[in-house]
Write a protein that holds these residues in place. Structure first.
Motif, PDB file in Angstrom:
ATOM      1  N   ASP A   1      -6.197   8.449  -1.739  1.00  0.00           N
ATOM      2  CA  ASP A   1      -5.577   8.323  -0.525  1.00  0.00           C
ATOM      3  C   ASP A   1      -4.454   7.305  -0.473  1.00  0.00           C
ATOM      4  O   ASP A   1      -3.557   7.400   0.333  1.00  0.00           O
ATOM      5  N   ALA A   2      -4.489   6.185  -1.405  1.00  0.00           N
ATOM      6  CA  ALA A   2      -3.532   5.147  -1.342  1.00  0.00           C
ATOM      7  C   ALA A   2      -3.657   4.692  -2.708  1.00  0.00           C
ATOM      8  O   ALA A   2      -4.591   4.606  -3.460  1.00  0.00           O
ATOM      9  N   ILE A   3      -2.541   3.897  -3.020  1.00  0.00           N
ATOM     10  CA  ILE A   3      -2.406   2.983  -4.368  1.00  0.00           C
ATOM     11  C   ILE A   3      -2.357   1.703  -3.641  1.00  0.00           C
ATOM     12  O   ILE A   3      -1.341   1.355  -2.909  1.00  0.00           O
ATOM     13  N   MET A   4      -2.961   0.618  -4.058  1.00  0.00           N
ATOM     14  CA  MET A   4      -2.777  -0.750  -3.571  1.00  0.00           C
ATOM     15  C   MET A   4      -2.308  -1.469  -4.859  1.00  0.00           C
ATOM     16  O   MET A   4      -3.031  -1.318  -6.117  1.00  0.00           O
ATOM     17  N   ALA A   5      -0.966  -2.023  -4.878  1.00  0.00           N
ATOM     18  CA  ALA A   5      -0.535  -2.649  -5.877  1.00  0.00           C
ATOM     19  C   ALA A   5       0.445  -3.782  -5.505  1.00  0.00           C
ATOM     20  O   ALA A   5       0.661  -3.874  -4.137  1.00  0.00           O
ATOM     21  N   ASP A   6       1.151  -4.283  -6.303  1.00  0.00           N
ATOM     22  CA  ASP A   6       2.339  -5.366  -5.916  1.00  0.00           C
ATOM     23  C   ASP A   6       3.099  -4.548  -5.215  1.00  0.00           C
ATOM     24  O   ASP A   6       3.654  -3.665  -5.623  1.00  0.00           O
ATOM     25  N   SER A   7       3.771  -5.267  -4.032  1.00  0.00           N
ATOM     26  CA  SER A   7       4.483  -4.778  -3.219  1.00  0.00           C
ATOM     27  C   SER A   7       5.680  -4.293  -3.797  1.00  0.00           C
ATOM     28  O   SER A   7       6.420  -3.231  -3.407  1.00  0.00           O
ATOM     29  N   VAL A   8       6.479  -5.130  -4.783  1.00  0.00           N
ATOM     30  CA  VAL A   8       7.860  -4.997  -5.116  1.00  0.00           C
ATOM     31  C   VAL A   8       7.779  -3.926  -6.013  1.00  0.00           C
ATOM     32  O   VAL A   8       8.728  -3.035  -5.865  1.00  0.00           O
TER      33      VAL A   8
ATOM     34  N   LEU B   1       0.892  -1.171   0.263  1.00  0.00           N
ATOM     35  CA  LEU B   1       0.164  -0.066  -0.005  1.00  0.00           C
ATOM     36  C   LEU B   1       0.875   1.359   0.153  1.00  0.00           C
ATOM     37  O   LEU B   1       1.847   1.286   0.820  1.00  0.00           O
ATOM     38  N   ALA B   2       0.722   2.046  -1.094  1.00  0.00           N
ATOM     39  CA  ALA B   2       1.474   3.316  -0.892  1.00  0.00           C
ATOM     40  C   ALA B   2       0.547   4.481  -0.537  1.00  0.00           C
ATOM     41  O   ALA B   2      -0.557   4.497  -0.992  1.00  0.00           O
ATOM     42  N   VAL B   3       1.206   5.321   0.292  1.00  0.00           N
ATOM     43  CA  VAL B   3       0.214   6.484   0.883  1.00  0.00           C
ATOM     44  C   VAL B   3       1.004   7.841   0.734  1.00  0.00           C
ATOM     45  O   VAL B   3       2.205   7.602   0.383  1.00  0.00           O
ATOM     46  N   LYS B   4       0.474   8.961   0.972  1.00  0.00           N
ATOM     47  CA  LYS B   4       0.929   9.937   0.791  1.00  0.00           C
ATOM     48  C   LYS B   4       2.154  10.318   1.774  1.00  0.00           C
ATOM     49  O   LYS B   4       2.026   9.520   2.943  1.00  0.00           O
ATOM     50  N   LYS B   5       3.325  11.248   1.546  1.00  0.00           N
ATOM     51  CA  LYS B   5       4.313  11.085   2.680  1.00  0.00           C
ATOM     52  C   LYS B   5       3.854  11.586   3.915  1.00  0.00           C
ATOM     53  O   LYS B   5       2.735  12.376   4.305  1.00  0.00           O
ATOM     54  N   GLY B   6       4.321  10.737   4.780  1.00  0.00           N
ATOM     55  CA  GLY B   6       4.046  10.776   6.537  1.00  0.00           C
ATOM     56  C   GLY B   6       2.743  10.036   6.621  1.00  0.00           C
ATOM     57  O   GLY B   6       2.209  10.152   7.912  1.00  0.00           O
ATOM     58  N   ASN B   7       1.922   9.617   5.739  1.00  0.00           N
ATOM     59  CA  ASN B   7       0.861   8.566   6.075  1.00  0.00           C
ATOM     60  C   ASN B   7      -0.133   9.447   7.037  1.00  0.00           C
ATOM     61  O   ASN B   7      -0.437   8.912   8.127  1.00  0.00           O
TER      62      ASN B   7
ATOM     63  N   GLU C   1       5.181   7.102  -0.087  1.00  0.00           N
ATOM     64  CA  GLU C   1       5.938   5.987   0.620  1.00  0.00           C
ATOM     65  C   GLU C   1       4.772   4.808   0.894  1.00  0.00           C
ATOM     66  O   GLU C   1       3.755   4.740   0.637  1.00  0.00           O
ATOM     67  N   LEU C   2       5.710   3.781   1.236  1.00  0.00           N
ATOM     68  CA  LEU C   2       4.991   2.440   1.500  1.00  0.00           C
ATOM     69  C   LEU C   2       4.448   2.625   2.960  1.00  0.00           C
ATOM     70  O   LEU C   2       5.144   3.184   3.906  1.00  0.00           O
ATOM     71  N   ALA C   3       3.122   2.030   3.032  1.00  0.00           N
ATOM     72  CA  ALA C   3       2.434   2.240   4.544  1.00  0.00           C
ATOM     73  C   ALA C   3       3.108   1.134   5.278  1.00  0.00           C
ATOM     74  O   ALA C   3       3.761   0.127   4.838  1.00  0.00           O
ATOM     75  N   PRO C   4       3.356   1.374   6.753  1.00  0.00           N
ATOM     76  CA  PRO C   4       3.826   0.458   7.426  1.00  0.00           C
ATOM     77  C   PRO C   4       2.978  -0.851   7.384  1.00  0.00           C
ATOM     78  O   PRO C   4       1.993  -0.873   7.265  1.00  0.00           O
TER      79      PRO C   4
END
Ligand SMILES: Nc1ncnc2c1ncn2[C@@H]1O[C@H](COP(=O)(O)OP(=O)(O)OP(=O)(O)O)[C@@H](O)[C@H]1O
Ligand SMILES: Nc1ncnc2c1ncn2[C@@H]1O[C@H](COP(=O)(O)OP(=O)(O)OP(=O)(O)O)[C@@H](O)[C@H]1O
Ligand SMILES: [Mg+2]
Ligand SMILES: [Mg+2]
Lengths: 311, 283, 267, 311, 267
Positions: free
Chosen positions: B201-208, B129-135, B222-225
């Motif tokens: 708010d987020a992108i969901m995609a293959d983690s790699v 999951l990619a999120v905006k900087k600082g989540n 950035e990647l969400a924790p």
């Protein structure tokens, strides 16, 4: 107290009635010019100073080799497809005005079909013809052509865009032909010219004046439509920019790079269109003004009251 | 056979060193005669998905994990590999048109697709999951309910778009929360742009690729924790009942067994969990 | 054809001429079309203008209506300077709106009719009264039908212009101008686009109109009409009026050499 | 031996000179009709029987909900964008013919800019405005608008396509206005109508005849252009089909589904265009033939020799 | 204006009339325009056709040239059936190509000139000889310049039609038709689109042409011309010729009631 005068009446020779002429002031015009100018400056400043546009990246890529290569492909495609479109479009338009009902309806069906389906589908169809017809034989024995050999991506792109363009172009040409005074056709008939001679030498050259402006629209549209061929992985201008930002994620600067080039080409085309229009306007009393004259007209504040003056 | 591991001088973004492998005759024998005589395999990829397949700095050579993997496969089979860039929309019709022998574009395996193409799996990859900087919204895949009522984007045709997100959204409504607004973009680039402009708010995609792109994009997201979400199987696509399937499966097994796959994964920063198991391969 | 009797016509205030031109000049680019035109037309007068092609007749007519702006000299219509409003001894240039308003007081009939082809005859007649004079539809329609009757076309109200003969179209054009109740009518070769058989119809209507006392300035080559109807005939030559006198005299016994040659050519 | 006659001369009343008339046979016409028909039948058969087209899948998805939803979005977008395009295009065209040089050049710049840059870029620009200007203040203190709130994806799509269309449309309208006889403008002037009244009531209605055919082209083009909004994740007809085949890999059948719907809408539009053209042709002696008459004409084999007959 | 002397003219084979119409009929849809036209024009004759608007004069002229196809009766030009080729006693319908070839022998001058506006005067003249008669450029050009001289327009070879006056345009149109060396000339109201001053020029050229012995069929309302030049005048009425005789008789002393009314109206 004497205001500046516009009418030469007020020159010393003829102040017979002693009246002072007060010319109309174009306050609204002045104000609107200033407002538009101010808005333009503010906008330009905000664009130039906004670092999110990434002007340094734009500068780097503006003369990138693959962008240049993409530009060449875009130009080639536009040229090839418009050539097919214009030639076939004229043919279709003439066919639609034919006395032969078979010819007429064949042209009609062509136009309906190609205007009716999306170009993307047509492109994919040509590109993947082999999926539907692996071997093209034209129904003739002995002829066996491998569809994949026959149709390269570039061929598919030219076929798809060109044949599609012809359908739209035929409507434009048809409107142009109908706009020519029927008396011209009659005069040619009376002189013994054949249908084809009349069309080629008398009617079409005169129709050009009506045909050129929408064709200019279509050419500029085609320039941008070639981006559709990215589905065939043909690297045109826009797709080349996309390839780069797929790697470095500088999406906005690279789109600006592509836009700049499109703007440049469009401007050149517009100038070309102008001179073409002027060429086909020969024999008319008032030729359209040249760009220089146009610029002068833009800066002229003296308005002619007569309507005749604006044409 | 010993595999010569490519030297370690991997450039951090584009590893160019190529692991070299020997021809495996057993696998090569499985190749259909037409391929043997042609001496090459044509692979189609949509080169807009770093680090799996994308164009190198010269903008004309395709590079990436998938490319090197298929190069290695071809080497095992004793043929040359030819790579063709093709829009996603043309890969499958192209396979039917016999323009290409196989499609290699990080295809996810689903049951529905099995009816149309055959798969040769090679990787199992989680969802990131990619999120905006600082989540700022505190989104995480550890607690998928944080996504409820959010705008989440995915790429058209990705497993996340067609399976994961609809499932999560259904769970949200079941739990009495607002569903997830799913925005499907034609390619990852538009999704990324939409995230950085706050459209989603987020992108969901293959983690790699997500991790890779986050790094490359200069930190605008950035990647969400949290851990990766349910891994999905990635595979090479072949036309239905393709005669190539046995050969490719055999060759893939060779690469798995001799550690080439692992080397490649490491080279492209793919976490070890990504390796597909032998059992998956057999399927 | 029924005869036209215009009862609405009231004579203008006596004294001021309806049209007065004082050394009017007009050029198109470098071509000087009107060099110095002097003319005075009294209210109720019918003046015919004749002259060679290109001598400036149409241009002068268009200046009266402010379709062209003059470059020198001065021009008055009914005592007001064309294109200006006088306040004290200053002339303020008019804005487009006011120019349009002034034009409503002058009717103009063109050589090529210029009817609106997409509107019926009736719509052609009521368009301007409704848009410009803001008359209610029924008032405008009533007067339009009345006028159509007077030009002998009552039955054609619903027809489109292209369905009429040239002579009928020109009569509609005259009725359209009259619908605005002008105090001055300008005609620019109103019969020269018509076949000889149709000319009579239009001339008859114009003759009747003249009989009602309407002030008329007519560019024409119909010598018969000029002789019968015009109070005066003026001869244009190279942007000047070189002959001005009673119809009979200018046509039958012109003073100027050129006038004599011209009148002979036109028969 | 008496051949069938076309000329009524040969009726019993008038065989004064005892000659038999042999009408011209249109062999070429007949043969070409048969050839075209045969080709058509072969082609249709090969399409229908070719299982690679996946007709069963086509049948399933033709009435799919998301396809229907996409169709609605496509129609909405086309309507909204063409409305903006036509209205703004007319305004721009009028502005370009204005006496005011400021107005004239503003319109000119607008047209150059919007025709010069790719729609895709314009769409992405509007959609991602927030990436460039997170907060829109119009330079006014106190005004702080969130660009993303202000501009929904649908708004961005309509803005992008509509503003772009206006640039093209303005050229079409301008050509139309210039095609109206200047005498119409003069007559209106002489009657005291203002510029705007003249434009609205006299010139534009007559220009419509020249404006409608290329506008029909543009509308049909727009129908397909809406597919570009897929970059904004707006699911129009084509994109809906793409999303489905990205899931189930049934590319060709789903593209056929989209094409079928496009064809249906295009046909409806074409009929609409016909009646619009007919409406604006009122007052002309020869109205264009209705579809029924056209069909009759297609099947009529009797050709009029005179040119007048074809118009 | 210089006089035209056409030396190329050779008289046709004597005996066969140049034009013969036998009960010619023609309808447009339900409108019967020509009801039954009978006419015979000998080689070298000049025939003027007069008649009310809509009586079918233009339609008949166009039938002679096969611009319209007749619906009944029969029409011959120089002994050949218009639109057919006779073999034995069968008439074979002509194909478009042959119709075009036959038309080259007939010159036609239209009311509205119909010059090609995108070509210069010279190009207008040499277009058809080059395309249809396949003449080399210099041969065509030489004759064109010669003919331009004869219609008094030698200096205008390089001008475009829109730069000429109406009278000049019509004279170019006549020269254009003569360039094809026709054996028959058809004129459809060649002066009715001209201003009165310009009519004279065109009539002069036509008069000179008649003097060379050219066969001419002229639709016109110029009674002066008809009286001076025409061998015969025929009067069209509702699709028939109801009066046919020497010019002086038809104009001054017509037999038929309607002819009398018409001649009076046209003056
Ligand atoms: N808008 C214009 N621009 C340039 N020249 C013009 C314009 N209008 C008229 N002229 C020129 O001005 C001259 C006078 O024209 P005008 O129409 O007034 O003549 P006229 O006496 O009415 O002739 P005619 O009998 O042919 O109508 C002509 O040479 C004409 O070419
Ligand atoms: N192509 C056509 N289609 C239908 N009707 C036509 C056509 N051509 C002419 N007509 C009609 O045929 C009739 C005769 O026309 P024609 O032009 O022969 O008359 P004319 O005697 O030349 O009249 P004018 O003096 O007005 O030219 C008219 O009523 C006209 O409307
Ligand atoms: Mg004039
Ligand atoms: Mg006629």
């Amino acid at each position: 107290m004497s205001a500046p005068t516009l009418l030469p009446t007020e020159s010393e020779e003829e102040v017979s009635d002693g009246l002072t002429v007060v010319p109309q002031r174009h306050w609204g015009r002045l104000v609107s010019a200033l407002v538009i100018l101010a808005v333009g400056v503010v906008f330009a400043r905000s664009v130039v100073t906004n670092e999110r546009f990434g002007w340094d990246v734009v500068g780097t890529y503006l003369r990138d080799v693959s962008i240049a290569h993409g530009l060449v492909i875009t130009l080639e495609l536009t040229l090839a497809c418009m050539a097919i479109g214009v030639a076939l479009g004229a043919l279709l338009a003439i066919m639609r005005l034919s006395v032969n009902p078979v010819v007429r309806s064949a042209a009609y069906l062509y136009v309906s079909f190609f205007r009716g389906t999306p170009v993307l589908v047509q492109l994919l169809f040509w590109f993947n013809l082999a999926a539907l017809y692996p071997v093209i034989s034209f129904g003739l024995p002995g002829v066996e052509l491998d569809a994949n050999r026959l149709i390269t991506p570039m061929t598919a792109a030219i076929l798809g865009l060109g044949l599609n363009q012809a359908a739209y172009q035929s409507e434009i040409v048809r409107a142009g032909i109908l706009a020519v005074d029927p008396g011209q056709q009659e005069a040619s008939d009376a002189l013994g010219l054949t249908r084809l001679q009349t069309m080629r030498r008398i009617v079409l050259p005169q129709a050009m004046r009506v045909i050129i402006p929408p064709t200019g629209n279509e050419t500029i549209g085609m320039l941008k439509s070639t981006a559709l061929v990215s589905v065939l992985a043909v690297p045109d201008l826009l797709y080349s920019a996309q390839v780069i930002y797929a790697r470095n994620f500088q999406t906005i600067p690279l789109l600006i790079v592509a836009s700049v080039w499109y703007l440049v080409v469009t401007s050149v085309l517009t100038v070309g269109q102008f001179y073409l229009e002027r060429h086909y306007a020969r024999g008319n009393r008032n030729l359209p003004p040249t760009p220089l004259q146009q610029v002068r007209r833009i800066f002229s504040t003296h308005s002619r009251l007569s309507v005749g003056g604006q044409r | 056979a010993a595999c010569t591991n490519a030297s370690g001088e991997t450039a951090n973004d584009a590893p160019t060193s190529k692991p070299s492998v020997d021809v495996n005759m057993a696998a090569a024998d499985l190749l259909p005669a037409s391929v043997k005589s042609a001496g090459k395999l044509v692979f189609a990829s949509d080169a807009s998905y770093a680090p799996f397949e994308y164009f190198g700095n010269d903008n004309t050579t395709m590079i990436g994990f998938d490319i090197q993997l298929t190069d290695a496969l071809a080497e095992v089979l004793g043929v040359k590999a030819e790579h063709v860039n093709a829009g996603f929309d043309t890969i499958l019709p192209g396979l039917q048109a016999k323009k290409y022998d196989a499609g290699v574009s990080a295809f996810g395996v689903t049951d529905e697709r099995r009816g149309v193409v055959d798969f040769v799996p090679y990787l199992s990859m989680g969802t990131g999951l990619a999120v905006k900087k600082g989540n700022p919204d505190g989104l995480t895949l550890d607690d998928t309910t944080t996504l409820c009522g959010r705008r989440v984007s995915a790429q058209k045709g990705s497993i996340q778009g067609i399976e994961v997100l609809p499932k999560l959204s259904a769970a949200c409504t079941k739990a009495g929360k607002a569903p997830i607004a799913i925005h499907m973009f034609p390619s990852q680039n538009e999704a990324n742009l939409a995230l950085s402009s706050g459209r989603v708010d987020a992108i969901m995609a293959d983690s790699v690729p997500m991790a890779y792109q986050g790094k490359e994009a200069g930190g605008s997201f950035e990647l969400a924790p949290g851990k990766d979400y349910e891994p999905a199987t990635i595979a090479i696509a072949l036309p239905n009942d393709s005669a190539l399937a046995p050969a490719l499966s055999a060759a893939m097994k060779v690469l798995l067994d001799n550690g080439t796959l692992a080397t490649l994964l490491e080279q492209w920063d793919v976490p070890p969990s990504g390796i597909v198991s032998s059992t998956d391969l057999i399927r | 054809m029924s005869t036209v009797t215009m009862t609405e016509q009231e004579p203008s205030t006596t004294g001021t001429p309806m049209v007065r031109a004082d050394r009017v000049r007009k050029s198109f680019g470098r071509l000087e079309v009107l060099k110095s035109v002097d003319l005075s037309v009294e209210a109720g007068e019918v003046v015919c203008m004749i002259g060679r092609s290109g001598s400036g007749k149409s241009t002068f007519l268009r200046c009266i209506n402010h379709l062209e702006r003059i470059d020198g000299g001065r021009l008055w219509v009914d005592g007001e300077v064309v294109g200006y409003r006088q306040r004290g001894n200053r002339l303020h240039e008019l804005r487009a709106k006011e120019i349009a308003r002034r034009r409503t007081e002058i009717g103009m009939v063109f050589q090529h009719f210029n009817l609106f082809p997409h509107k019926t005859v009736l719509e052609n007649l009521i368009e301007a009264p409704r848009l410009v004079l803001k008359e209610p539809r029924d008032v405008a329609t009533d007067r339009a039908i009345d006028l159509l009757g007077k030009v002998g076309l009552a039955s054609k109200a619903k027809a489109y212009p292209r369905q009429l003969s040239g002579g009928q179209q020109q009569r509609v054009a005259i009725a359209r101008a009259l619908c605005m109740r002008p105090k001055l009518m300008l005609f620019d070769e109103p019969t020269s686009a018509l076949d000889p058989e149709l000319i009579g119809e239009v001339l008859d209507v114009m003759r009747d109109l003249a009989d009602t006392g309407m002030t008329m300035v007519v560019v024409t080559h119909e010598m018969g009409f000029a002789r019968d109807v015009a109070d005066r005939v003026v001869f244009f030559d190279e942007g000047r009026i070189i002959e001005d006198g009673p119809a009979a005299q200018v046509i039958n016994d012109p003073v100027h050499e050129r006038t004599r040659a011209f009148v002979k050519a036109v028969r």
